[in-house]
Design a protein around this motif. Sequence first.
Motif, mmCIF file in Angstrom:
data_model
loop_
_atom_site.group_PDB
_atom_site.id
_atom_site.type_symbol
_atom_site.label_atom_id
_atom_site.label_comp_id
_atom_site.label_asym_id
_atom_site.label_seq_id
_atom_site.Cartn_x
_atom_site.Cartn_y
_atom_site.Cartn_z
ATOM 1 N N HIS A 177 -3.504 19.664 2.634
ATOM 2 C CA HIS A 177 -2.899 18.870 3.708
ATOM 3 C C HIS A 177 -3.375 19.338 5.087
ATOM 4 N N ILE A 178 -3.701 20.620 5.218
ATOM 5 C CA ILE A 178 -4.259 21.122 6.485
ATOM 6 C C ILE A 178 -5.656 20.532 6.705
ATOM 7 N N LEU A 179 -6.501 20.589 5.666
ATOM 8 C CA LEU A 179 -7.877 20.098 5.800
ATOM 9 C C LEU A 179 -7.917 18.625 6.203
ATOM 10 N N TYR A 180 -6.992 17.839 5.664
ATOM 11 C CA TYR A 180 -7.030 16.388 5.898
ATOM 12 C C TYR A 180 -5.946 15.908 6.864
ATOM 13 N N LYS A 181 -5.440 16.789 7.697
ATOM 14 C CA LYS A 181 -4.314 16.422 8.568
ATOM 15 C C LYS A 181 -4.702 15.399 9.634
ATOM 16 N N ASP A 182 -6.013 15.266 9.919
ATOM 17 C CA ASP A 182 -6.428 14.353 10.985
ATOM 18 C C ASP A 182 -6.714 12.936 10.492
ATOM 19 N N ARG A 183 -6.250 12.613 9.303
ATOM 20 C CA ARG A 183 -6.423 11.244 8.821
ATOM 21 C C ARG A 183 -5.787 10.249 9.789
ATOM 22 N N ASP A 184 -6.401 9.102 9.907
ATOM 23 C CA ASP A 184 -6.035 8.130 10.934
ATOM 24 C C ASP A 184 -4.849 7.278 10.477
ATOM 25 N N ASP A 185 -3.646 7.647 10.931
ATOM 26 C CA ASP A 185 -2.448 6.893 10.548
ATOM 27 C C ASP A 185 -2.440 5.492 11.141
ATOM 28 N N THR A 186 -3.011 5.338 12.333
ATOM 29 C CA THR A 186 -3.052 4.010 12.956
ATOM 30 C C THR A 186 -3.872 3.055 12.103
ATOM 31 N N GLU A 187 -5.023 3.535 11.636
ATOM 32 C CA GLU A 187 -5.876 2.721 10.767
ATOM 33 C C GLU A 187 -5.168 2.411 9.444
ATOM 34 N N ALA A 188 -4.480 3.423 8.879
ATOM 35 C CA ALA A 188 -3.781 3.243 7.605
ATOM 36 C C ALA A 188 -2.680 2.190 7.734
ATOM 37 N N ARG A 189 -1.947 2.226 8.848
ATOM 38 C CA ARG A 189 -0.861 1.258 9.053
ATOM 39 C C ARG A 189 -1.406 -0.145 9.263
ATOM 40 N N ALA A 190 -2.495 -0.240 10.031
ATOM 41 C CA ALA A 190 -3.117 -1.552 10.244
ATOM 42 C C ALA A 190 -3.606 -2.130 8.907
ATOM 43 N N PHE A 191 -4.135 -1.268 8.041
ATOM 44 C CA PHE A 191 -4.585 -1.699 6.720
ATOM 45 C C PHE A 191 -3.413 -2.228 5.896
ATOM 46 N N MET A 192 -2.279 -1.528 5.933
ATOM 47 C CA MET A 192 -1.102 -1.985 5.192
ATOM 48 C C MET A 192 -0.610 -3.344 5.725
ATOM 49 N N ASP A 193 -0.624 -3.514 7.050
ATOM 50 C CA ASP A 193 -0.238 -4.805 7.641
ATOM 51 C C ASP A 193 -1.155 -5.920 7.144
ATOM 52 N N THR A 194 -2.458 -5.664 7.212
ATOM 53 C CA THR A 194 -3.454 -6.662 6.827
ATOM 54 C C THR A 194 -3.356 -6.996 5.346
ATOM 55 N N LEU A 195 -3.207 -5.956 4.536
ATOM 56 C CA LEU A 195 -3.200 -6.137 3.080
ATOM 57 C C LEU A 195 -1.955 -6.888 2.614
ATOM 58 N N THR A 196 -0.786 -6.483 3.091
ATOM 59 C CA THR A 196 0.450 -7.155 2.643
ATOM 60 C C THR A 196 0.494 -8.600 3.124
ATOM 61 N N GLU A 197 -0.068 -8.849 4.312
ATOM 62 C CA GLU A 197 -0.122 -10.227 4.807
ATOM 63 C C GLU A 197 -1.094 -11.054 3.982
ATOM 64 N N TYR A 198 -2.248 -10.483 3.669
ATOM 65 C CA TYR A 198 -3.255 -11.189 2.868
ATOM 66 C C TYR A 198 -2.704 -11.540 1.476
ATOM 67 N N LEU A 199 -1.988 -10.590 0.875
ATOM 68 C CA LEU A 199 -1.437 -10.814 -0.469
ATOM 69 C C LEU A 199 -0.169 -11.657 -0.441
ATOM 70 N N ASN A 200 0.364 -11.864 0.761
ATOM 71 C CA ASN A 200 1.588 -12.664 0.934
ATOM 72 C C ASN A 200 2.734 -12.101 0.084
ATOM 73 N N ILE A 201 2.886 -10.777 0.145
ATOM 74 C CA ILE A 201 3.978 -10.139 -0.596
ATOM 75 C C ILE A 201 5.290 -10.507 0.087
ATOM 76 N N PRO A 202 6.265 -11.013 -0.670
ATOM 77 C CA PRO A 202 7.514 -11.475 -0.043
ATOM 78 C C PRO A 202 8.273 -10.342 0.637
ATOM 79 N N GLN A 203 8.991 -10.666 1.709
ATOM 80 C CA GLN A 203 9.844 -9.684 2.378
ATOM 81 C C GLN A 203 10.807 -9.092 1.355
ATOM 82 N N GLY A 204 10.919 -7.776 1.322
ATOM 83 C CA GLY A 204 11.766 -7.129 0.319
ATOM 84 C C GLY A 204 11.093 -6.971 -1.026
ATOM 85 N N GLY A 205 9.819 -7.391 -1.122
ATOM 86 C CA GLY A 205 9.075 -7.282 -2.374
ATOM 87 C C GLY A 205 8.918 -5.835 -2.810
ATOM 88 N N LYS A 206 8.684 -5.654 -4.099
ATOM 89 C CA LYS A 206 8.590 -4.307 -4.682
ATOM 90 C C LYS A 206 7.123 -3.873 -4.778
#
Length: 243
Positions: free
Chosen positions: A19-48
């Motif tokens: 976790h020390i070696l990889y602590k600088d992973r880009d959380d902003t990029e990761a969150r943007a990816f999750m936004d893009t992916l869930t929107e693309y897949l059209n996962i329903p609000q509250g989906g599992k």
Amino acid sequence: MTNNSTKWFTSWFDTPYYHILYKDRDDTEARAFMDTLTEYLNIPQGGKILDLACGKGRHSLYLNKIGYDVTGVDLSENSIEYAKQFENHRLHFDVHNMCQPYPKQFDAVFNLFTSFGYFDNDDDHLKTIKAIKAELNTFGFGVIDFLNSEFVIDTLVPEEIKTVDGIDFHLKRYVENGYIIKDIRFSTDGRDFNYTEHVRGFTLSDFEALFEQAGVYLLDVFGDYKLQKFKAKTSERLIMIFK
């Protein structure tokens, strides 16, 4: 301290040094990816959503924050113990081997940030794909976010020293027997450590063969976190959506 366990990930991922070696992973990029992916897949609000090989849960936490019912699973007991402090009625964490089906079904199963290709036995990779298939409900999608092996091998940096939190991590990278290998050596607190990461250099055609064997259907292939077209020579990622 040398650790050459055949299951290298069970020891390396459980150390604080991973976790020390990889602590600088880009959380902003990761969150943007999750936004893009869930929107693309059209996962329903509250989906599992099942976050497969979730580590300390950074993707799980964000997916829960934006409205999903998330289960994060990982083989690392230390990572899951850490993640459990963030649990709520729509966010749960569990120690689980991804080769085996988790006993619930989901609207999506996400395997993110090259959390695949670790096994010595290709049967275990196939079992993981089959397990994802079993974890999907009728309308669910599986997602594997993998490195683009061809690009990684072409641009491999053979040696470097990365200093994080006062620790000099000596990194060596090479390809051997179909695996992309990273040798990690460092000294801290008067002790020497040596860990090795090795990831199977799967190509898109390798995944297509696995998917066919597992009886799942590849729907889309993307080459980066903005879901742009995959190009074998230049894309940094290999992101596959299947069901």
